[in-house]
Design a protein around this motif. Structure first.
Motif, PDB file in Angstrom:
ATOM      1  N   LEU A   1      12.711 -13.487   5.834  1.00 42.79           N
ATOM      2  CA  LEU A   1      13.132 -11.975   6.213  1.00 42.79           C
ATOM      3  C   LEU A   1      12.319 -11.383   7.055  1.00 42.79           C
ATOM      4  O   LEU A   1      12.437 -10.133   7.448  1.00 42.79           O
ATOM      5  N   GLY A   2      11.198 -12.052   7.496  1.00 39.60           N
ATOM      6  CA  GLY A   2      10.445 -11.366   8.734  1.00 39.60           C
ATOM      7  C   GLY A   2       9.273 -10.784   8.281  1.00 39.60           C
ATOM      8  O   GLY A   2       8.680 -10.839   7.332  1.00 39.60           O
ATOM      9  N   ILE A   3       8.623  -9.879   9.307  1.00 38.33           N
ATOM     10  CA  ILE A   3       7.280  -9.477   9.180  1.00 38.33           C
ATOM     11  C   ILE A   3       7.490  -7.941   8.891  1.00 38.33           C
ATOM     12  O   ILE A   3       8.483  -7.129   9.715  1.00 38.33           O
ATOM     13  N   ASN A   4       6.723  -7.430   7.964  1.00 41.46           N
ATOM     14  CA  ASN A   4       6.628  -5.703   7.572  1.00 41.46           C
ATOM     15  C   ASN A   4       5.806  -5.272   8.565  1.00 41.46           C
ATOM     16  O   ASN A   4       6.039  -4.210   9.328  1.00 41.46           O
ATOM     17  N   ARG A   5       4.458  -5.622   8.587  1.00 44.51           N
ATOM     18  CA  ARG A   5       3.328  -5.041   9.214  1.00 44.51           C
ATOM     19  C   ARG A   5       2.395  -6.054  10.101  1.00 44.51           C
ATOM     20  O   ARG A   5       2.333  -7.279   9.666  1.00 44.51           O
ATOM     21  N   LEU A   6       1.946  -5.990  11.106  1.00 49.51           N
ATOM     22  CA  LEU A   6       0.741  -6.647  11.834  1.00 49.51           C
ATOM     23  C   LEU A   6      -0.412  -5.797  11.885  1.00 49.51           C
ATOM     24  O   LEU A   6      -0.412  -4.642  11.868  1.00 49.51           O
TER      25      LEU A   6
END
Length: 316
Positions: free
Chosen positions: A172-177
């Motif tokens: 479902l992907g990335i929330n924060r970097l």
């Protein structure tokens, strides 16, 4: 183009156009606040509605331009800020419909961009607490096509975002970097088989071929491996954000608390310490700010229930 208002953004946060956050401001209240806002010892210089996309999340600057990630608008707006008194939208990048690209990091004419499911368009909770009290893997009830992973962009020509690499992360992907330059970035990412976002260490040595080289998660998050969950009902454990300082990583895990990691070997992140103040406090641990020179960390919890329904959320 459809213009998104601030009220639309507030409603979109829980994914329901019908959700009410209390009474709408009256026209008299709105008239009482001038367009430039009210502030003490602040001098208003300029304003932009970002071409009708005011749902800003992360803002980064490079070469006199500002890059703004959006929560609901499926893209990144580029502003010419050479004259801060006259902000000019000069570009917009999108990963496609239903792909949220709300968080980004910039260094050395490169931009790292989180790609993931626009959960606002894909979940159907009937109140704000539904999102915060359920695992991400159980939240998507109206799945649509989207990109999931990390994109890398050349921004040496500021008004253009030229994608030079994409690291696909099935899930479902990335929330924060977090990336302030250098070889490694930290990402709070969801991969298929896991309940929620966890730590992925990304190696950027070959910038056109980034790769995940290290992982760490809380016990019980690897559902595909049969790890049993020990969470109480209404609790959500997920890495919201990890910020690094030197070879240390500082992680906020929503209802899972705060962790400190040894990242001297990025392929094997090691837990040094863990504290969780949920309970007695309501959780929602959101963002850590390490102050290594003072041997302190400031950790903010995110309020995620209206009218103190879960108690007071604090900064520790």
């Amino acid at each position: 183009m459809t213009t998104i208002t601030r009220r639309d953004c507030g409603k979109g946060l829980v994914g329901l156009a019908a959700l009410a956050y209390g009474p709408e401001p009256s026209s008299a209240q709105e008239r009482a606040i001038p367009p430039q806002g009210i502030g003490k010892r602040f001098r208003h210089l300029s304003y932009t509605d970002l071409s009708g996309r005011p749902d800003s999340v992360q803002v980064m600057r490079n070469r006199g331009h500002i890059y703004v990630g959006h929560m609901f608008s499926n893209g990144v707006t580029i502003l010419d800020a050479a004259d801060p008194r006259d902000l000019k939208p000069v570009g917009f990048f999108t990963g496609g419909d239903s792909t949220r690209t709300h968080h980004l990091q910039v260094s050395d004419d490169l931009l790292l961009l989180a790609n993931g499911a626009n959960i606002v368009a894909m979940q159907s909770y009937d109140n704000i607490r539904g999102y915060f009290e359920n695992a991400l893997a159980d939240s998507i009830t109206n799945r649509k096509k989207f990109r999931s992973g990390l994109s890398v962009h050349d921004i040496s020509r500021p008004a253009e975002m030229r994608e030079i690499a994409f690291l696909e992360m099935p899930g479902l992907g990335i929330n924060r970097l977090w990336w302030a330059g250098g070889r490694y970035a930290t990402a709070a990412a969801h991969l298929d088989g896991f309940t929620d976002h966890f730590l992925c260490m990304v190696d950027l040595q070959n910038i056109t071929k980034p790769e995940i080289v290290g992982r760490w998660w809380m016990p019980g998050m690897n559902r595909a491996a049969g790890e049993p969950s020990t969470l109480a009902p209404g609790r959500r454990v997920a890495l919201h954000h990890m910020i690094t300082a030197g070879n240390r990583g500082y992680g906020a895990w929503r209802d899972g608390g705060f962790t400190v990691h040894d990242l001297s070997d990025p392929t094997k992140p090691k837990l040094i310490s863990h504290i969780n103040w949920c309970p007695p406090f309501p959780g929602g641990t959101h963002t850590p700010l390490p102050l290594p020179g003072r041997k302190l960390a400031v950790v903010a919890d995110e309020a995620n229930a209206e009218k103190c329904a879960k108690g007071l959320f604090h900064t520790f």
